[in-house]
Design an enzyme around this catalytic site. Structure first.
Site, PDB file in Angstrom:
ATOM      1  N   THR A 124       0.863  -1.191   0.000  1.00 20.45           N
ATOM      2  CA  THR A 124       0.000   0.000   0.000  1.00 20.45           C
ATOM      3  C   THR A 124       0.892   1.232   0.000  1.00 20.45           C
ATOM      4  OG1 THR A 124      -1.660  -1.200   1.221  1.00 20.45           O
ATOM      5  CG2 THR A 124      -1.811   1.205   1.289  1.00 20.45           C
ATOM      6  N   GLU A 157      -6.488  -9.963   7.367  1.00 15.05           N
ATOM      7  CA  GLU A 157      -5.804 -10.942   8.202  1.00 15.05           C
ATOM      8  C   GLU A 157      -6.845 -11.906   8.750  1.00 15.05           C
ATOM      9  OE1 GLU A 157      -3.065  -9.434  11.116  1.00 15.05           O
ATOM     10  OE2 GLU A 157      -2.289  -7.953   9.706  1.00 15.05           O
ATOM     11  N   PHE A 254     -19.052  -4.720   7.572  1.00 13.52           N
ATOM     12  CA  PHE A 254     -18.285  -3.662   8.262  1.00 13.52           C
ATOM     13  C   PHE A 254     -19.185  -2.675   8.978  1.00 13.52           C
ATOM     14  CE2 PHE A 254     -13.729  -4.303   7.661  1.00 13.52           C
ATOM     15  CZ  PHE A 254     -13.829  -5.521   7.009  1.00 13.52           C
ATOM     16  N   CYS A 265      -3.590  -1.718   9.040  1.00 19.07           N
ATOM     17  CA  CYS A 265      -4.014  -1.055   7.798  1.00 19.07           C
ATOM     18  C   CYS A 265      -4.915   0.148   8.015  1.00 19.07           C
ATOM     19  CB  CYS A 265      -4.706  -2.067   6.907  1.00 19.07           C
ATOM     20  SG  CYS A 265      -3.676  -3.504   6.617  1.00 19.07           S
TER      21      CYS A 265
HETATM   22  C1  UGA Z   1      -8.140  -4.518   6.133  1.00 20.02           C
HETATM   23  C2  UGA Z   1      -9.116  -4.597   4.947  1.00 20.02           C
HETATM   24  O1  UGA Z   1     -10.349  -5.190   5.362  1.00 20.02           O
HETATM   25  C3  UGA Z   1      -8.511  -5.403   3.798  1.00 20.02           C
HETATM   26  O2  UGA Z   1      -9.402  -5.396   2.688  1.00 20.02           O
HETATM   27  C4  UGA Z   1      -7.174  -4.774   3.403  1.00 20.02           C
HETATM   28  O3  UGA Z   1      -6.547  -5.506   2.372  1.00 20.02           O
HETATM   29  C5  UGA Z   1      -6.268  -4.745   4.614  1.00 20.02           C
HETATM   30  O4  UGA Z   1      -6.883  -3.986   5.659  1.00 20.02           O
HETATM   31  C6  UGA Z   1      -4.965  -4.120   4.183  1.00 20.02           C
HETATM   32  O5  UGA Z   1      -4.962  -2.935   3.843  1.00 20.02           O
HETATM   33  O6  UGA Z   1      -3.949  -4.823   4.065  1.00 20.02           O
HETATM   34  P1  UGA Z   1      -7.477  -6.141   8.174  1.00 20.02           P
HETATM   35  O7  UGA Z   1      -6.818  -4.933   8.754  1.00 20.02           O
HETATM   36  O8  UGA Z   1      -6.748  -7.418   8.116  1.00 20.02           O
HETATM   37  O9  UGA Z   1      -7.960  -5.830   6.653  1.00 20.02           O
HETATM   38  O10 UGA Z   1      -8.776  -6.440   9.047  1.00 20.02           O
HETATM   39  P2  UGA Z   1     -10.341  -6.104   8.972  1.00 20.02           P
HETATM   40  O11 UGA Z   1     -11.081  -7.359   8.962  1.00 20.02           O
HETATM   41  O12 UGA Z   1     -10.643  -5.139   7.916  1.00 20.02           O
HETATM   42  O13 UGA Z   1     -10.562  -5.420  10.394  1.00 20.02           O
HETATM   43  C7  UGA Z   1      -9.931  -4.195  10.749  1.00 20.02           C
HETATM   44  C8  UGA Z   1     -10.446  -3.711  12.083  1.00 20.02           C
HETATM   45  O14 UGA Z   1     -11.799  -3.286  11.989  1.00 20.02           O
HETATM   46  C9  UGA Z   1     -10.421  -4.767  13.181  1.00 20.02           C
HETATM   47  O15 UGA Z   1      -9.973  -4.177  14.372  1.00 20.02           O
HETATM   48  C10 UGA Z   1     -11.863  -5.202  13.299  1.00 20.02           C
HETATM   49  O16 UGA Z   1     -12.201  -5.700  14.563  1.00 20.02           O
HETATM   50  C11 UGA Z   1     -12.576  -3.904  12.994  1.00 20.02           C
HETATM   51  N1  UGA Z   1     -13.955  -4.082  12.492  1.00 20.02           N
HETATM   52  C12 UGA Z   1     -14.171  -4.663  11.301  1.00 20.02           C
HETATM   53  C13 UGA Z   1     -15.019  -3.630  13.253  1.00 20.02           C
HETATM   54  O17 UGA Z   1     -14.856  -3.087  14.370  1.00 20.02           O
HETATM   55  N2  UGA Z   1     -16.283  -3.776  12.757  1.00 20.02           N
HETATM   56  C14 UGA Z   1     -16.525  -4.359  11.558  1.00 20.02           C
HETATM   57  O18 UGA Z   1     -17.717  -4.446  11.167  1.00 20.02           O
HETATM   58  C15 UGA Z   1     -15.442  -4.819  10.820  1.00 20.02           C
END
Ligand code: UGA
Length: 438
Positions: A124, A157, A254, A265
């Site tokens: 990124t 992840e 989300f 990220c």
């Molecule tokens: C995120 C993106 O979802 C990926 O598409 C992207 O490729 C990645 O960043 C990156 O840029 O490499 P990631 O950080 O692994 O992925 O995890 P997510 O599942 O997106 O969760 C991120 C945070 O948001 C976590 O702390 C999670 O608990 C929180 N979250 C997610 C919420 O609080 N509510 C939700 O509805 C979803």
């Protein structure tokens, strides 16, 4: 196709390498970190990602996936070389991404290009980086026959393999048809399952990545702010999210309220896009608000825990989950890292459990005779606790034996920051149950 991956022992590099080889390509992952390379060769991965170990073992055995320290081996005769090195936040603390590793990778690749190769940025990176990489290579090796491309990743992840194998779309930024063709060939198995390809210019591809992560952060911060309102007016945020998410224009994903987003990220990319915008005299007020709301949400969780306990002073708190999300051992920007120090500072004793994250958590929140103890399972954490704080929604916390938990506890407060349990059920079970936005 022969593919080289620079930063091949890092998170994105490893997942991409494993999946590209699973597609049938020949993949050489190269990494500077000799220790990581040797341990991967012995079958020990530097990260925890479900399904990754098996996939790597399989493709190594099939001689489609190799690991080395030697950049030349990866670039020689390659059809494409992916740059998947880290872009951590800059040490200057100004929100910029640190591009040192990306530029160093470009320098290293340059001298080894020996036939037409597409150099692909997967990390990124700020808008304009692909062009910068192009300049670096051209300057170092004016004779090199190459094109530049941007191919951002959208891996989460914990479900990275699935995201790679069945993505919603593949984004390809190119200048030339020849580069597009190489990438289309590499991703051919996805074309067969009708994955849409967004082919565009370099800048657009780079911005898509930041815009996607920012938008998702905005969605989470939006529902987290709504959760605060729900608590005041007696509404249920889970049902609000469901009710709005069913509208296809909004979408249900989300929209889970929680303790705030974390990870390597969203926090980094929102800060970076705000910075990029500022430098271009554009205000991204909505993203700025999402960042602020995220901090507020974490602080709001501290207050929630305090309120449930009266005061945290002298209280024992069982913390279930510390990683920023389940199915990872990653602690980067985990809400726990903001929330728990306040509780420790306030005189609480923590009994922490996490299925994968304890080793990394100890780096940030060290074990300590009096205040912080890491334990082997959630039941041990509950022993003598005044309160349970469910911080990360690991599957093993979804079906706790609540009778046993309650019997082990001294108090009965259960603070569920991920809304895993049902309000009525928890009350029936005799807990003083507090959740988010319900
Ligand atoms: C995120 C993106 O979802 C990926 O598409 C992207 O490729 C990645 O960043 C990156 O840029 O490499 P990631 O950080 O692994 O992925 O995890 P997510 O599942 O997106 O969760 C991120 C945070 O948001 C976590 O702390 C999670 O608990 C929180 N979250 C997610 C919420 O609080 N509510 C939700 O509805 C979803």
């Amino acid at each position: 196709m022969k593919i080289g991956i620079i930063g091949g022992a890092g998170y994105v590099g490893l997942v991409s390498g494993a999946c590209f080889s699973e597609f049938g390509n020949l993949v050489i992952c190269v990494d500077k970190d000799q220790k990581k390379i040797s341990s991967i060769k012995r079958g020990i991965l530097p990260i925890y990602e479900p399904g990754l170990e098996e996939l790597i073992k399989k493709n190594v055995k099939l001689k489609r996936l190799f690991f080395t320290k030697d950049v030349q081996q990866a670039v020689k005769n390659a059809d494409a070389v992916f740059i998947a090195v880290g872009t951590p936040p800059s040490r200057r603390g100004d929100g910029h991404a640190d591009l040192t590793y990306v530029y160093a990778a470009a320098e290293e690749i340059a001298s080894h290009i020996d036939s037409y190769t597409v150099i692909v940025n997967k990390s990124t990176v700020p808008i304009g980086t692909a062009r910068k990489v192009q300049q670096i290579i051209r300057k170092k090796n004016p004779k090199a026959d190459f094109d530049i491309a941007s191919n951002p990743e959208f891996l989460r992840e914990g479900s990275a393999i699935e995201d790679f194998m069945r993505p919603d779309r593949v984004v390809i930024g190119v200048e030339k048809k020849s580069a597009e063709n190489v990438l289309r060939k590499i991703y051919n198995p996805l074309y067969i399952i009708e994955t849409p390809m967004v082919v565009t210019n370099l800048e657009t591809a780079e911005l898509i990545k930041y815009a996607a992560n920012s938008f998702l952060s905005v969605k989470i911060s939006f529902i987290n702010e709504i959760s605060a309102l729900c608590e005041k007016v007696g509404a249920d945020v889970n049902v609000v999210a469901k009710g709005i998410g069913m509208d296809k224009r909004i979408g249900g994903k989300f929209l889970k309220a929680g303790p705030g987003y974390g990870g390597s990220c969203f926090p980094k990319d929102t800060r970076a896009i705000i910075k990029i915008a500022q430098e271009n005299d554009v205000a991204l007020r909505i993203v700025e608000a999402a960042v602020e709301a995220n901090l507020n949400q974490k602080l709001r969780m501290v207050e929630k825990i305090r309120k449930a306990l009266g005061s945290e002073k002298g209280k024992t708190i069982a913390v279930l989950g510390v990683t920023f999300k389940p199915e990872t051992d990653d602690m980067r920007e985990a809400p726990a890292l903001t929330i728990l120090p306040f509780l420790i500072e306030g005189g609480a004793k923590l009994r922490i459990h996490d299925p994968q994250g304890m080793k990394n958590a100890k780096i940030f929140i060290p074990e300590d005779e009096v205040k912080v103890k890491y334990v082997a399972n959630p039941y041990e954490a509950a022993l003598g606790a005044d309160a349970i704080v469910l911080m990360t929604e690991w599957n093993e916390y979804r079906s706790l034996n609540l009778d046993e938990i309650k019997n082990l506890m001294k108090g009965n407060a259960f603070i569920d920051l991920r809304n895993v349990y049902e309000v009525d059920e928890m009350k029936k079970n005799g807990f003083k149950y507090v959740s988010v936005g319900r």
